[in-house]
Each structure stands twice: as C-alpha cells, then as structure tokens.
Write a protein that holds these residues in place. Structure first.
Motif, mmCIF file in Angstrom:
data_model
loop_
_atom_site.group_PDB
_atom_site.id
_atom_site.type_symbol
_atom_site.label_atom_id
_atom_site.label_comp_id
_atom_site.label_asym_id
_atom_site.label_seq_id
_atom_site.Cartn_x
_atom_site.Cartn_y
_atom_site.Cartn_z
ATOM 1 N N CYS A 1 38.310 13.972 27.299
ATOM 2 C CA CYS A 1 37.212 14.926 27.501
ATOM 3 C C CYS A 1 36.416 14.556 28.749
ATOM 4 N N LEU B 1 32.584 13.270 17.190
ATOM 5 C CA LEU B 1 33.747 13.899 17.789
ATOM 6 C C LEU B 1 34.381 14.818 16.758
ATOM 7 N N VAL C 1 31.954 12.742 26.173
ATOM 8 C CA VAL C 1 31.515 12.200 24.879
ATOM 9 C C VAL C 1 30.408 11.170 25.091
ATOM 10 N N LEU D 1 34.021 20.595 22.166
ATOM 11 C CA LEU D 1 33.427 19.698 23.157
ATOM 12 C C LEU D 1 33.455 20.340 24.542
#
Length: 295
Positions: free
Chosen positions: A231, A265, A248, A29
């Motif tokens: 994140c 995820l 996200v 990510l």
C-alpha cells in the motif's frame, strides 16, 4: 468537512499495481489514500485492472468500482491522468495513444519534476526476463503469489487474535529467498539502464510489488510498490521533492496527530454482487507543465 477540505495537494502522484478485480486488492485503503491526496497529474503505472484474474471469473465488488469513480471524479475536476498499462492490463496496450474520458493511455512517459529531474515512467514488465521468455512461468508465479497471499489471510487472522500486527509472508519471502533477491536486483539494474538510454535522470516503475526509492549508479530508482500488500505510492511535492509514502504507516501517524484511533488493516474483499457499470464522460483535463506522454 469534506474530503476535499482535508486533501493534501501535491504536484504528481505515481501509483501502480492496484490489481482491481482480485480479492487481494486493498481497495478500502486505496480509497482512503485517494481521499487524502489530490494532484495536478496522476500516473497509473500499470496492473491497475487485473485482466488475468478477470478472465478466470468476474469479481468486482463495490469498493473496486468506488476506486474507479474516485479517479474519474479527480479527472473531471482537472487532474491529468496518464495510464501506462502493465502485463496484467496489457489489453489496454491496443489503445496506446488513445484518450478515454480525459485519460491518456501511453506505453511509457517522460516526466519532468519541478526540480528539473527527467523521469522515465514505465511499468517494467518489458524488462522481466520471465515475462519475455517464459510467459507460462509468469502465470505459474502469479498463481504461487496468490497462494502466498491466501496464506497471509490465515496467518494474520491468527496474529490478530494474538494481538500481533500485520505480517506479509510473500514480502518476507522476496527478501529472504536468494533467487527473488537476485531477480529484484537485476530488474532494478535493467530499469536504471533503460532510463539512462532514454536520457532520463531517474525511473518510476511498478511490476515487482517491491516499493523502493534510492539511487543506483547515479540514476534515481523509484518503485511505486503495490496496493495488495505494501500500500505505497510515490509523491512529487511542488518543490520537486520525491517521497515514498507507505500509507498504512502514514495513516497511523495522521490518526495520532488528529487524536483518532488508527484503523486496522482491512481483510481482502470477499465476493459480492456485481457493482454498477461505470460511465465514461469526463471533461478534458488541464495539462500540467513538465510532463509528456510517449506513445
């Protein structure tokens, strides 16, 4: 089309708490975020490399190496990179004032935004009472946090099978357990007071893995969050506007705009063969106006 063609250009990025070297780091990510955003200046606000975990056993998959290489590539292309070490990468505090391949290492920094705000940039562990007075308890807390993250993996494996979205046990506990809430509140107060003492109008920090953007007693408080659970990052746009990006959620919104399915995820990284060593060499960065490192 290359990553550079798609990149959103901003004045400054503030990122903290990658915890590279642990299985809980959401490196994939993070790479997606770094491909999407370019900046004149990047502040790494501590706990980028998790020296505590690496001392107990080497874990460095290719995705973690890719994060380092991506940052170095940005430096080679002219981004100024300022590294403010935290408690998990405190070994770098022995090199305060040094430059490595165009990366500046400093204890704290003062950053002036395009709108004229003066921001103190500091990891924040210096104002963690547990870290200062009961270091053994901090290590115990780190172990308990790792256990909660491991529980997350199993809980969310079941949730995925049931068609449910990601849910963080440790983030829930932070907001529900009275002592944790009180700790976060006190931490924020200490950081705001330090910013005021330094003549700053705001503070950017990390450390507690709790992303935030708000005003406290007339001082702007910004916490970068982390790349283990939330994140998140703080972004300064060219007009001086400061934004807390929850990657996200932003990734899902971008996918919807572009007509692509949102990416799930990813699972935390699993053990892999040792990655190749990273090389240093990078050109001297182009300094952006309005920021200075404080050794």
């Amino acid at each position: 089309m290359t990553d550079d063609d798609q990149a959103i250009r901003v004045r400054t990025l503030f990122l903290s708490d990658f915890h590279l070297g642990t299985r809980d780091c959401q490196a994939d990510l993070l790479l997606g975020f770094l491909r999407r955003y370019d900046a004149d200046v990047i502040y790494l606000v501590g706990d980028i490399i998790d020296g505590w975990k690496l001392r107990g056993g080497w874990f460095w998959p290719q995705s973690h190496n890719d994060v380092v290489q991506k940052l170095l590539r940005k430096v080679r292309k002219g981004t100024r990179l300022i590294y403010v070490p935290g408690n998990h990468d405190e070994f770098l505090r022995d090199y305060i004032g040094a430059h490595f391949g165009g990366i500046e290492v400093c204890e704290r920094a003062l950053h002036e935004t395009a709108a004229g705000e003066r921001l103190l940039v500091i990891h924040g562990d210096q104002f963690d009472v547990v870290m200062k007075h009961a270091r053994w308890l901090a290590h115990l807390g780190d172990w308990a946090y790792s256990l909660a993250l491991l529980s997350n993996t199993y809980v969310n494996g079941i949730r995925r099978r049931l068609g449910l979205t990601y849910w963080s046990l440790s983030a829930w506990a932070k907001l529900k357990v009275k002592n944790a809430v009180n700790f976060i509140s006190k931490f924020e107060e200490f950081l705001v007071e330090e910013a005021r003492n330094q003549g700053a109008t705001g503070v950017v920090c990390g450390h507690i893995h709790h992303a935030a953007q708000r005003e406290i007693d007339g001082v702007r408080y910004l916490n970068c969050g982390d790349w283990v659970e939330s994140c998140t990052a703080i972004v300064e746009h060219y007009d001086g506007r400061l934004e807390l990006v929850r990657w996200v959620e932003a990734m899902a919104a971008l996918a919807a705009q572009e007509g692509e399915p949102a990416q799930p995820l990813p699972e935390p990284a699993r053990p892999a063969r040792l990655a190749r060593r990273t090389d240093g060499g990078a050109a001297a960065p182009v300094a952006a106006p309005g920021s200075r490192a404080v050794a």
